[in-house]
Design a protein around this motif. Structure first.
Motif, PDB file in Angstrom:
ATOM      1  N   CYS A 151       0.864  -1.182   0.000  1.00 36.52           N
ATOM      2  CA  CYS A 151       0.000   0.000   0.000  1.00 36.52           C
ATOM      3  C   CYS A 151       0.900   1.232   0.000  1.00 36.52           C
ATOM      4  O   CYS A 151       1.820   1.328   0.823  1.00 36.52           O
ATOM      5  N   SER A 152       0.647   2.178  -0.916  1.00 34.42           N
ATOM      6  CA  SER A 152       1.544   3.337  -0.977  1.00 34.42           C
ATOM      7  C   SER A 152       1.295   4.299   0.172  1.00 34.42           C
ATOM      8  O   SER A 152       2.132   5.139   0.467  1.00 34.42           O
ATOM      9  N   LYS A 153       0.165   4.153   0.872  1.00 32.33           N
ATOM     10  CA  LYS A 153      -0.119   5.076   1.977  1.00 32.33           C
ATOM     11  C   LYS A 153       0.419   4.541   3.315  1.00 32.33           C
ATOM     12  O   LYS A 153       1.155   5.239   4.000  1.00 32.33           O
ATOM     13  N   PRO A 180      -5.602  -8.523  -0.542  1.00 34.85           N
ATOM     14  CA  PRO A 180      -6.488  -7.782   0.370  1.00 34.85           C
ATOM     15  C   PRO A 180      -7.876  -8.409   0.365  1.00 34.85           C
ATOM     16  O   PRO A 180      -8.260  -9.047  -0.624  1.00 34.85           O
ATOM     17  N   ALA A 181      -8.636  -8.255   1.463  1.00 39.72           N
ATOM     18  CA  ALA A 181      -9.974  -8.867   1.551  1.00 39.72           C
ATOM     19  C   ALA A 181     -10.845  -8.364   0.405  1.00 39.72           C
ATOM     20  O   ALA A 181     -11.573  -9.131  -0.215  1.00 39.72           O
ATOM     21  N   ASP A 192      -6.491  -3.391   3.286  1.00 39.29           N
ATOM     22  CA  ASP A 192      -7.211  -3.854   4.490  1.00 39.29           C
ATOM     23  C   ASP A 192      -6.991  -2.906   5.656  1.00 39.29           C
ATOM     24  O   ASP A 192      -7.862  -2.735   6.504  1.00 39.29           O
ATOM     25  N   LYS A 193      -5.802  -2.331   5.717  1.00 41.51           N
ATOM     26  CA  LYS A 193      -5.411  -1.589   6.922  1.00 41.51           C
ATOM     27  C   LYS A 193      -5.912  -0.143   6.888  1.00 41.51           C
ATOM     28  O   LYS A 193      -6.416   0.353   7.903  1.00 41.51           O
ATOM     29  N   CYS A 194      -5.765   0.552   5.730  1.00 38.43           N
ATOM     30  CA  CYS A 194      -6.095   1.991   5.718  1.00 38.43           C
ATOM     31  C   CYS A 194      -7.125   2.389   4.661  1.00 38.43           C
ATOM     32  O   CYS A 194      -7.514   3.548   4.577  1.00 38.43           O
ATOM     33  N   SER A 246      -6.806   2.633   1.468  1.00 39.52           N
ATOM     34  CA  SER A 246      -6.274   3.291   0.269  1.00 39.52           C
ATOM     35  C   SER A 246      -6.431   2.372  -0.961  1.00 39.52           C
ATOM     36  O   SER A 246      -6.483   1.144  -0.829  1.00 39.52           O
ATOM     37  N   THR A 247      -6.485   2.969  -2.145  1.00 40.76           N
ATOM     38  CA  THR A 247      -6.594   2.167  -3.375  1.00 40.76           C
ATOM     39  C   THR A 247      -5.330   2.297  -4.226  1.00 40.76           C
ATOM     40  O   THR A 247      -5.301   1.906  -5.379  1.00 40.76           O
ATOM     41  N   GLU A 248      -4.283   2.884  -3.628  1.00 45.67           N
ATOM     42  CA  GLU A 248      -3.015   3.068  -4.355  1.00 45.67           C
ATOM     43  C   GLU A 248      -1.970   2.078  -3.838  1.00 45.67           C
ATOM     44  O   GLU A 248      -1.744   2.001  -2.625  1.00 45.67           O
ATOM     45  N   PHE A 249      -1.334   1.378  -4.756  1.00 46.85           N
ATOM     46  CA  PHE A 249      -0.327   0.380  -4.382  1.00 46.85           C
ATOM     47  C   PHE A 249       0.933   0.595  -5.214  1.00 46.85           C
ATOM     48  O   PHE A 249       0.874   1.177  -6.289  1.00 46.85           O
ATOM     49  N   ILE A 250       2.087   0.116  -4.668  1.00 51.65           N
ATOM     50  CA  ILE A 250       3.337   0.245  -5.424  1.00 51.65           C
ATOM     51  C   ILE A 250       4.106  -1.081  -5.441  1.00 51.65           C
ATOM     52  O   ILE A 250       3.948  -1.899  -4.526  1.00 51.65           O
ATOM     53  N   ARG A 251       4.929  -1.226  -6.475  1.00 52.59           N
ATOM     54  CA  ARG A 251       5.843  -2.372  -6.544  1.00 52.59           C
ATOM     55  C   ARG A 251       7.270  -1.834  -6.519  1.00 52.59           C
ATOM     56  O   ARG A 251       7.525  -0.753  -7.059  1.00 52.59           O
ATOM     57  N   ARG A 252       8.190  -2.579  -5.900  1.00 46.13           N
ATOM     58  CA  ARG A 252       9.578  -2.117  -5.788  1.00 46.13           C
ATOM     59  C   ARG A 252      10.323  -2.243  -7.114  1.00 46.13           C
ATOM     60  O   ARG A 252      10.124  -3.208  -7.846  1.00 46.13           O
TER      61      ARG A 252
END
Ligand code: AP5
Length: 216
Positions: free
Chosen positions: A132-134, A146-147, A153-155, A157-163
């Motif tokens: 999650c990026s947030k 995520p569920a 699940d935690k915050c 947010s709908t923004e995600f990142i990959r390394r």
């Protein structure tokens, strides 16, 4: 009482995943040298500029930089209850520097636990990983979704990142660096009689239970 520990294991072994869970359970702080370096790269600092190319190639950043970074971090207030070292030490000189640093600060290591895994499975784990990026919560395309699809699940947010270093070629270089430079530190702690091993190929929840059985 404060508790200080090291989680050892190759890239993808689950160090970050398990450290986050242990942080919540034991109120101790995860110190990930990888996360610290990525923050430096993101900020565009001089250190970040030096580290970026090395990280993207899957090599190791110099011991001096890493040791200085950890020494400053351990002194901060959120480490008073204890810390989990994730990704440090990664070479024998780093392990030796950690010993003298802890002794100078009148601190000690309570646990060194190695997550044992198969290399080939690590490529699949790492290439499917995202966060999650947030809030930084970690996920996996197959093993930890995520569920609700696309929502953290935690915050929420709908923004995600990959390394940037989570591609097959770099992962294979990171695994080689691990076997050449990091694996010998298992013997270093084994010789001191402090090393314990946990099967990192088990389900995520099972690994957490095994760690808690050791930590108490
Ligand atoms: P760093 O960020 O430390 O990366 P790493 O060691 O390669 O470790 P990873 O974060 O890839 O793996 P992890 O064990 O935390 O796995 P995770 O829990 O995410 O270092 C990056 C770079 O920085 C290095 O290459 C180097 O250049 C530099 N660097 C950092 N520290 C340094 C140092 N001390 N000295 C010099 N250079 C340094 O799990 C992976 C995925 O698998 C996740 O998606 C997770 O959901 C899934 N998963 C986890 N456990 C399980 C399970 N039991 N079953 C199924 N899936 C699982």
């Amino acid at each position: 009482m404060a508790m200080n520990m090291i989680l050892l294991g190759p890239p993808g072994a689950g160090k970050g995943t398990q450290s986050k869970r242990l942080e919540d359970t034991y109120s101790i702080t995860q110190l990930s040298t990888g996360d610290m370096l990525r923050a430096e790269v993101k900020s565009g600092s001089e250190l970040g500029k030096q580290a970026k190319a090395i990280m993207e190639a899957g090599g190791l950043v110099s011991d001096d930089i890493i040791i200085g970074m950890i020494s400053n971090r351990v002194d901060q207030d959120d480490c008073k209850q204890g810390f989990i070292l994730d990704g440090f030490p990664r070479t024998v000189p780093q392990a030796e520097a950690l010993d003298s640093m802890l002794s100078d600060k009148s601190l000690k290591l309570d646990h060194v636990i190695e997550l044992t895994v198969d290399d080939e499975a690590m490529v699949e784990r790492i290439c499917g990983r995202y966060t999650c990026s947030k809030c930084g919560q970690g996920y996996h395309d197959k093993f930890q979704k995520p569920a609700k699809d696309g929502v953290c699940d935690k915050c929420g947010s709908t923004e995600f990142i990959r390394r940037a270093d989570d591609n097959e070629e770099t992962v294979r270089n990171r695994l080689s660096a691990y076997h050449e430079q990091t694996a010998p530190i298992a013997n270093y702690y084994g010789d001191k009689g402090i090393l314990k091993k946990v099967d990192g190929m088990a389900d995520i929840d099972v690994v957490t239970s095994s760690l808690k059985d050791i930590i108490g």
